[in-house]
Design a protein around this motif. Structure first.
Motif, PDB file in Angstrom:
ATOM      1  N   CYS A  66       0.864  -1.173   0.000  1.00  0.00           N
ATOM      2  CA  CYS A  66       0.000   0.000   0.000  1.00  0.00           C
ATOM      3  C   CYS A  66       0.901   1.224   0.000  1.00  0.00           C
ATOM      4  N   ARG A  67       0.669   2.119  -0.961  1.00  0.00           N
ATOM      5  CA  ARG A  67       1.595   3.215  -1.169  1.00  0.00           C
ATOM      6  C   ARG A  67       1.502   4.275  -0.073  1.00  0.00           C
ATOM      7  N   HIS A  68       0.355   4.420   0.553  1.00  0.00           N
ATOM      8  CA  HIS A  68       0.152   5.453   1.546  1.00  0.00           C
ATOM      9  C   HIS A  68      -0.553   4.859   2.764  1.00  0.00           C
ATOM     10  N   SER A  69      -0.647   5.655   3.814  1.00  0.00           N
ATOM     11  CA  SER A  69      -1.374   5.221   5.001  1.00  0.00           C
ATOM     12  C   SER A  69      -2.850   5.562   4.829  1.00  0.00           C
ATOM     13  N   PHE A  70      -3.686   4.562   4.853  1.00  0.00           N
ATOM     14  CA  PHE A  70      -5.127   4.737   4.754  1.00  0.00           C
ATOM     15  C   PHE A  70      -5.789   4.180   5.998  1.00  0.00           C
ATOM     16  N   LYS A  71      -6.839   4.839   6.401  1.00  0.00           N
ATOM     17  CA  LYS A  71      -7.657   4.276   7.458  1.00  0.00           C
ATOM     18  C   LYS A  71      -8.539   3.204   6.837  1.00  0.00           C
ATOM     19  N   LEU A  72      -8.449   1.991   7.357  1.00  0.00           N
ATOM     20  CA  LEU A  72      -9.226   0.886   6.823  1.00  0.00           C
ATOM     21  C   LEU A  72     -10.560   0.794   7.551  1.00  0.00           C
ATOM     22  N   VAL A  73     -11.640   0.861   6.794  1.00  0.00           N
ATOM     23  CA  VAL A  73     -12.984   0.790   7.366  1.00  0.00           C
ATOM     24  C   VAL A  73     -13.609  -0.521   6.921  1.00  0.00           C
ATOM     25  N   PRO A  74     -13.867  -1.437   7.826  1.00  0.00           N
ATOM     26  CA  PRO A  74     -14.376  -2.751   7.422  1.00  0.00           C
ATOM     27  C   PRO A  74     -15.790  -2.689   6.852  1.00  0.00           C
ATOM     28  N   TYR A  75     -16.007  -3.419   5.791  1.00  0.00           N
ATOM     29  CA  TYR A  75     -17.335  -3.599   5.205  1.00  0.00           C
ATOM     30  C   TYR A  75     -17.783  -5.015   5.551  1.00  0.00           C
ATOM     31  N   LYS A  76     -18.857  -5.128   6.284  1.00  0.00           N
ATOM     32  CA  LYS A  76     -19.281  -6.426   6.789  1.00  0.00           C
ATOM     33  C   LYS A  76     -20.486  -6.979   6.046  1.00  0.00           C
ATOM     34  N   GLY A  77     -20.674  -6.516   4.833  1.00  0.00           N
ATOM     35  CA  GLY A  77     -21.776  -7.034   4.031  1.00  0.00           C
ATOM     36  C   GLY A  77     -22.970  -6.097   4.057  1.00  0.00           C
ATOM     37  N   GLY A  78     -24.080  -6.575   3.494  1.00  0.00           N
ATOM     38  CA  GLY A  78     -25.281  -5.760   3.433  1.00  0.00           C
ATOM     39  C   GLY A  78     -25.511  -5.136   2.085  1.00  0.00           C
ATOM     40  N   GLY A  79     -24.686  -5.522   1.103  1.00  0.00           N
ATOM     41  CA  GLY A  79     -24.892  -5.017  -0.244  1.00  0.00           C
ATOM     42  C   GLY A  79     -24.731  -3.515  -0.328  1.00  0.00           C
ATOM     43  N   ILE A  80     -25.439  -2.923  -1.264  1.00  0.00           N
ATOM     44  CA  ILE A  80     -25.294  -1.495  -1.506  1.00  0.00           C
ATOM     45  C   ILE A  80     -25.770  -0.667  -0.321  1.00  0.00           C
ATOM     46  N   GLU A  81     -26.733  -1.197   0.440  1.00  0.00           N
ATOM     47  CA  GLU A  81     -27.216  -0.475   1.616  1.00  0.00           C
ATOM     48  C   GLU A  81     -26.131  -0.407   2.690  1.00  0.00           C
ATOM     49  N   GLY A  82     -25.382  -1.501   2.837  1.00  0.00           N
ATOM     50  CA  GLY A  82     -24.286  -1.500   3.803  1.00  0.00           C
ATOM     51  C   GLY A  82     -23.207  -0.509   3.423  1.00  0.00           C
ATOM     52  N   ILE A  83     -22.914  -0.429   2.133  1.00  0.00           N
ATOM     53  CA  ILE A  83     -21.912   0.535   1.648  1.00  0.00           C
ATOM     54  C   ILE A  83     -22.402   1.959   1.887  1.00  0.00           C
ATOM     55  N   LYS A  84     -23.683   2.185   1.609  1.00  0.00           N
ATOM     56  CA  LYS A  84     -24.244   3.532   1.757  1.00  0.00           C
ATOM     57  C   LYS A  84     -24.185   4.006   3.215  1.00  0.00           C
ATOM     58  N   ILE A  85     -24.427   3.122   4.154  1.00  0.00           N
ATOM     59  CA  ILE A  85     -24.350   3.489   5.570  1.00  0.00           C
ATOM     60  C   ILE A  85     -22.952   3.999   5.919  1.00  0.00           C
ATOM     61  N   ILE A  86     -21.939   3.281   5.419  1.00  0.00           N
ATOM     62  CA  ILE A  86     -20.549   3.681   5.687  1.00  0.00           C
ATOM     63  C   ILE A  86     -20.255   5.036   5.056  1.00  0.00           C
ATOM     64  N   LEU A  87     -20.647   5.216   3.781  1.00  0.00           N
ATOM     65  CA  LEU A  87     -20.362   6.477   3.100  1.00  0.00           C
ATOM     66  C   LEU A  87     -21.101   7.648   3.750  1.00  0.00           C
ATOM     67  N   ASP A  88     -22.329   7.421   4.150  1.00  0.00           N
ATOM     68  CA  ASP A  88     -23.080   8.475   4.842  1.00  0.00           C
ATOM     69  C   ASP A  88     -22.330   8.948   6.083  1.00  0.00           C
ATOM     70  N   GLN A  89     -21.807   7.981   6.835  1.00  0.00           N
ATOM     71  CA  GLN A  89     -21.073   8.321   8.060  1.00  0.00           C
ATOM     72  C   GLN A  89     -19.800   9.112   7.741  1.00  0.00           C
ATOM     73  N   LEU A  90     -19.083   8.667   6.730  1.00  0.00           N
ATOM     74  CA  LEU A  90     -17.829   9.332   6.368  1.00  0.00           C
ATOM     75  C   LEU A  90     -18.080  10.731   5.814  1.00  0.00           C
ATOM     76  N   ILE A  91     -19.123  10.885   5.028  1.00  0.00           N
ATOM     77  CA  ILE A  91     -19.459  12.193   4.466  1.00  0.00           C
ATOM     78  C   ILE A  91     -19.848  13.169   5.574  1.00  0.00           C
ATOM     79  N   SER A  92     -20.606  12.668   6.522  1.00  0.00           N
ATOM     80  CA  SER A  92     -21.010  13.525   7.644  1.00  0.00           C
ATOM     81  C   SER A  92     -19.812  13.900   8.511  1.00  0.00           C
ATOM     82  N   THR A  93     -18.970  12.922   8.841  1.00  0.00           N
ATOM     83  CA  THR A  93     -17.806  13.164   9.694  1.00  0.00           C
ATOM     84  C   THR A  93     -16.849  14.171   9.070  1.00  0.00           C
ATOM     85  N   ASN A  94     -16.703  14.103   7.736  1.00  0.00           N
ATOM     86  CA  ASN A  94     -15.740  14.966   7.049  1.00  0.00           C
ATOM     87  C   ASN A  94     -16.380  16.220   6.446  1.00  0.00           C
ATOM     88  N   ALA A  95     -17.659  16.435   6.714  1.00  0.00           N
ATOM     89  CA  ALA A  95     -18.378  17.634   6.241  1.00  0.00           C
ATOM     90  C   ALA A  95     -18.221  17.826   4.734  1.00  0.00           C
TER      91      ALA A  95
END
Length: 360
Positions: A66-95
């Motif tokens: 891995c070329r850079h340091s990334f924060k790894l956020v686990p995806y535990k399934g749930g299809g597109i809805e599971g992905i959307k939950i994670i992205l919603d959280q990240l978008i909110s946290t990072n404004a």
């Protein structure tokens, strides 16, 4: 060149709060690998520096380059809805308000069911990644050279089994085997077409047996360490006709002149026209119907292009193919293709196979 830093600079120029790169089942592996150094088949990158992988690869991702340091956020399934939950959280946290994405790399389904409902302003930003990937580092060029060497050595070995009676499919299969034996994989489906089928620009190998007095056109490449080569050579099986020799020599001259004209700063259209003019003046202009070449890197077709529509200067340190051809329907086709690295002074040819007409 720190690719993540360069990406962030371009994001700032476009006033992007973040850039989302989606690689689902290798749909965009090249870009996610290019930016992060992570070569897995499933990843969502939210730049600045958050890498989400599937739970299956997360367990081992710390062991992967891995070329850079990334924060790894686990995806535990749930299809597109599971992905959307994670992205919603990240978008909110990072404004995040303005989100860049690669429109060409995402399906309509994912756009409608994921991106369009994130509550952010979506900015098509394909050009940011394309322009970044056009300019190759020294390390990238060395990897392309390695892919060229694997492909060329594989072809040389494969030619030992080429003789009348062997099928196109057998030749393609042997060539791909030889590339794998040398540590590579085919960078695209190998083209091996003969006789009147060599006039098919992107023909698929068939059960046709090659015969005396015809051309065999082989378009092939290897991918090694994530980087591709793309080469074409046309061979005569037995004694070629006078027309075959004449057409081959025209393509040879067009390809030679284009290689000599290739340099950073010339436009894609200007370089294309170097070869096109020679072929047209010989009376075969209508039989050269594709662009002269394309960019080459982590994918076999990248920017920039050397075609009549590209009026932009070709950038310094880009790698392109130079591959003019003449294709006479129901007769034969000829194409000669090399990979070249562009400098201000000219180009460095990365391929080394003979270009003169060779009889097998």
């Amino acid at each position: 060149m720190n690719k993540l830093i360069e990406l962030r600079k371009r994001m700032k120029e476009r006033a992007l709060d973040a850039m989302l790169i989606i690689n689902r089942e290798n749909s965009n592996k090249a870009t996610s690998w290019y930016i992060s150094g992570f070569s897995g088949s499933f990843a969502f990158l939210l730049i600045t520096g958050i890498l989400n992988t599937s739970s299956q690869t997360l367990d081992t991702s710390h062991k992967l380059p891995c070329r850079h340091s990334f924060k790894l956020v686990p995806y535990k399934g749930g299809g597109i809805e599971g992905i959307k939950i994670i992205l919603d959280q990240l978008i909110s946290t990072n404004a995040i308000k303005r989100l860049g994405f690669e429109a060409e790399r995402i399906t309509y389904f994912y756009f409608q069911n994921l991106l369009s409902d994130l509550g952010v302003e979506l900015i098509e930003s394909d050009d940011i990644i394309k322009t970044l990937r056009m300019v190759k580092t020294e390390e990238e060029v060395e990897k392309i050279k390695k892919a060229v060497n694997v492909a060329e050595a594989s072809l040389i070995e494969t030619l030992n089994m080429v003789k009348p009676g062997v099928t196109e499919r057998e030749i393609a299969a042997r060539l791909e085997y030889e590339m794998k034996k040398r540590g590579g994989n085919p960078s695209f489906e190998t083209i091996a077409v003969s006789g009147n089928r060599s006039a098919i620009v992107h023909g698929t190998p068939s059960d046709k047996k090659i015969s005396q007095g015809e051309f065999l056109l082989i378009d092939f490449g290897a991918i090694v360490d994530g980087y591709c080569s793309d080469i074409t050579r046309t061979f005569a099986i037995g004694e070629p006709s006078d027309e075959m020799v004449s057409v081959y020599n025209i393509v040879y001259e067009a390809q030679k002149e284009a290689r000599e004209a290739a340099r950073a700063g010339i436009t894609g259209a200007e370089l294309h026209n170097v070869a096109k003019t020679i072929i047209s003046n010989a009376g075969y202009g209508e039989y050269f119907g594709h662009g002269l070449g394309h960019g080459l890197g982590m994918e076999v077709h990248e920017h920039p292009s050397a075609n009549p529509l590209n009026t932009e200067p070709l950038p310094e340190h880009s790698v392109i193919t130079i591959e003019p051809g003449i294709y006479l329907p129901n007769k034969f086709g000829v194409r000669i293709e090399d990979d070249v690295f562009l400098t201000k002074e000219g180009c460095i040819v990365l391929t080394s196979l003979d270009r003169e007409l060779k009889t097998l």
